[in-house]
Design a protein around this motif. Structure first.
Motif, short mmCIF file in Angstrom:
data_model
loop_
_atom_site.label_atom_id
_atom_site.label_comp_id
_atom_site.label_asym_id
_atom_site.label_seq_id
_atom_site.Cartn_x
_atom_site.Cartn_y
_atom_site.Cartn_z
N GLU A 115 -0.12 -60.44 28.69
CA GLU A 115 -1.48 -60.22 28.21
C GLU A 115 -2.49 -60.31 29.35
O GLU A 115 -3.51 -59.62 29.35
CB GLU A 115 -1.82 -61.21 27.10
CG GLU A 115 -1.07 -60.90 25.81
CD GLU A 115 -1.43 -61.86 24.69
OE1 GLU A 115 -2.59 -62.25 24.63
OE2 GLU A 115 -0.53 -62.21 23.92
N THR A 131 4.07 -64.01 25.12
CA THR A 131 3.55 -62.78 25.71
C THR A 131 2.36 -63.04 26.63
O THR A 131 1.78 -62.10 27.15
CB THR A 131 3.10 -61.81 24.59
OG1 THR A 131 2.07 -62.44 23.81
CG2 THR A 131 4.27 -61.45 23.69
N SER A 159 12.26 -65.48 25.16
CA SER A 159 11.37 -64.82 26.12
C SER A 159 11.86 -65.13 27.52
O SER A 159 12.14 -66.29 27.85
CB SER A 159 9.93 -65.32 25.97
OG SER A 159 9.46 -65.16 24.65
N LEU A 171 5.27 -57.29 19.28
CA LEU A 171 5.90 -58.58 19.52
C LEU A 171 5.16 -59.72 18.83
O LEU A 171 5.77 -60.69 18.36
CB LEU A 171 5.98 -58.86 21.02
CG LEU A 171 6.96 -58.01 21.82
CD1 LEU A 171 6.76 -58.20 23.32
CD2 LEU A 171 8.40 -58.33 21.43
N LYS A 172 3.84 -59.60 18.75
CA LYS A 172 3.04 -60.66 18.13
C LYS A 172 3.26 -60.77 16.63
O LYS A 172 2.89 -61.77 16.01
CB LYS A 172 1.55 -60.44 18.43
CG LYS A 172 1.16 -60.72 19.86
CD LYS A 172 -0.32 -60.44 20.07
CE LYS A 172 -0.72 -60.64 21.50
NZ LYS A 172 -2.16 -60.33 21.73
N LEU A 227 3.06 -55.30 22.98
CA LEU A 227 2.57 -56.65 22.71
C LEU A 227 2.13 -56.80 21.27
O LEU A 227 2.35 -57.83 20.62
CB LEU A 227 1.41 -56.98 23.65
CG LEU A 227 1.76 -57.13 25.13
CD1 LEU A 227 0.51 -57.38 25.95
CD2 LEU A 227 2.75 -58.27 25.33
#
Length: 361
Positions: free
Chosen positions: A123, A119, A25, A13-14, A10
Motif C-alpha cells: 500500500e 498488504t 503473507s 486481498l483486503k 490489494l
C-alpha cells in the motif's frame, strides 16, 4: 506490474478475513537468496505440525506447501523482489494465491500467517508520491485537504467565531477593532499549526510536491504574508491564489477546477474536468460521447476516442486501459469517491468515451 493493477489486487486481498491465523503473507527483498527463503518456509512447515486445532493446522500446512512450491520454481529473486499471498477459507474451500513482482523494490523480508493478508508494504507503493496540499483560508474558517492521484481527501476543517465590525466609533471602535484583529491573528496561527502538522511529514517523505491556496476575498493573502506556515512549506506554495466561495469538500473541488494549468499533471483534476466535459456533451446530445461496452469498444477500435473514462470498480479495468493505450486514447480511472463517480458507475456501467469527432455509423 503497474500501480493500477496493484490497486485492484490489494482491493481483492483486503476482502479476505479468517477466524484463525491461516493467511500467509511473504515479502522477499531483492538480493535475498531463494535457499534462505525455502529453509524458513520448510522450518515453519515442520513447526506447524504442533498446531492443536486440526482445521487450522491443515490450512496453515496447505498455505506453506503452496508457498514452497511457488518459490522453489524461482531460480533468483527478481530485481524488485517478490511478494506472495496464499490462503483458504476452510468453511467454503475457496482459496487464493497471488505471487507478484511489485512496481517498487520490496523494502523488507517479512513472513507471517495471520487472520488477514499483510498488504501494508504494498500500500505504501500505491500511495501517491506526487501529492498536492490544499488550503482554503478565511478569517474564521479553513479547510485543509490533499490531492492524491485520483482521490481528494479532506484532512481537517477548522472554524472560529470572529465578530463583525463594531459600529460605535471613537476609542471604543479602535479598541474593538484591535480585539478582532488579535482574534483573527490567533486563528491564523492555529491554521498554520494544523497545516504544518498535516503537510510537513509528507514534505519530509518527498511525497508533497506543491501547495495550492485559495479562499474568498483577501484573507488568503493576509494569511500568506506572515509566517503562519513553516518556511519549507511556503517554498512550494503555488504562486496563483484561487478565489473560492465555499469551505469543505465543495470548496476544494471548486479550487481544483479553477486551478487550471497549475494542476494539469494531477489525475484528480483531469478526471474532474473530463467528467464535466462528458456531462456537457451528454446534456447537449451532440454526438461527441459514447457509452455502452460494445459501442465504446467499437469507437476505440476505430481510433475515435480521445478520452476513455473507466470506473475503478469494474473488474476489467486493466483490459480497457490496455485497449485505450493501443488505440491512442487517454484512459482515466474514476474513483467512486470522486464527485458523481458513483453516478457515473451506476448510470453508464463505469465506461464511456469522449470522442475526437462524431461517429457516423
Amino acid at each position: 506490474m503497474d500501480k493500477q493493477r496493484l490497486r485492484e489486487i490489494l482491493k481483492e486481498l483486503k476482502k479476505w478475513k479468517a477466524h484463525a491465523t491461516i493467511l500467509l503473507s511473504l515479502y522477499i527483498p531483492p538480493g535475498r537468496p531463494i535457499s534462505d527463503v525455502l529453509n524458513l518456509l520448510r522450518q515453519e512447515l515442520s513447526v506447524a505440525d504442533n498446531i492443536k486445532l486440526k482445521k487450522t493446522r491443515n490450512a496453515v500446512e496447505r498455505a506453506l506447501s503452496v508457498a514452497i512450491e511457488r518459490v522453489s520454481k524461482i531460480p533468483k529473486v527478481p530485481d524488485k523482489g517478490l511478494v506472495l499471498f496464499t490462503g483458504e477459507n476452510p468453511d467454503t474451500g475457496e482459496s487464493i494465491t497471488v505471487m507478484l513482482i511489485p512496481p517498487e523494490d520490496v523494502p523488507v523480508f517479512f513472513y507471517r500467517t495471520d487472520k488477514v493478508f499483510h498488504t501494508e508494504f504494498l500500500e505504501d507503493m500505491v500511495s501517491e508520491s506526487n501529492m498536492v496540499g490544499l488550503l482554503i483560508v478565511e478569517r474564521d474558517a479553513a479547510t485543509i485537504g490533499l490531492l492524491k492521484g485520483n482521490r481528494l481527501q479532506v484532512v481537517e476543517e477548522l472554524e472560529d467565531y470572529i465578530p463583525g465590525k463594531h459600529q460605535k466609533g471613537g476609542q471604543s471602535q479602535r479598541r474593538y477593532d484591535r480585539i478582532i484583529e488579535q482574534m483573527v491573528e490567533d486563528f491564523y496561527k492555529r491554521v498554520g499549526e494544523h497545516v504544518n502538522k498535516a503537510f510537513l511529514p509528507l514534505l519530509e517523505q518527498g511525497k508533497l510536491k506543491a501547495i495550492l491556496v485559495g479562499g474568498p476575498a483577501y484573507a488568503k493573502y493576509d494569511f500568506m504574508e506572515k509566517d503562519y506556515m513553516d518556511y519549507r512549506l511556503k517554498k512550494i506554495v503555488l504562486p496563483e491564489f484561487i478565489d473560492v466561495a465555499y469551505q469543505g469538500e465543495p470548496g476544494l473541488r471548486e479550487m481544483i477546477l479553477k486551478a487550471g494549468d497549475a494542476l494539469k499533471e494531477q489525475e484528480y483534476a483531469e478526471t474532474l474536468k473530463a467528467l464535466e466535459e462528458f456531462k456537457y456533451h451528454l446534456a447537449k446530445d451532440d454526438g461527441m460521447i459514447v457509452y455502452g461496452d460494445e459501442e465504446v469498444r467499437n469507437a476505440l477500435e476505430m481510433g475515435l476516442v480521445e478520452t476513455l473514462l473507466i470506473g475503478e470498480s469494474r473488474e476489467d479495468v486493466e483490459e480497457w486501459l490496455d485497449l485505450a493505450r493501443k488505440r491512442g486514447a487517454k484512459p482515466l480511472v474514476l474513483s467512486d469517491d470522486i464527485p458523481e463517480g458513483e453516478w457515473f458507475t451506476k448510470t453508464f456501467n463505469g465506461l464511456a468515451g469522449i470522442l475526437r469527432t462524431r461517429i457516423t455509423w
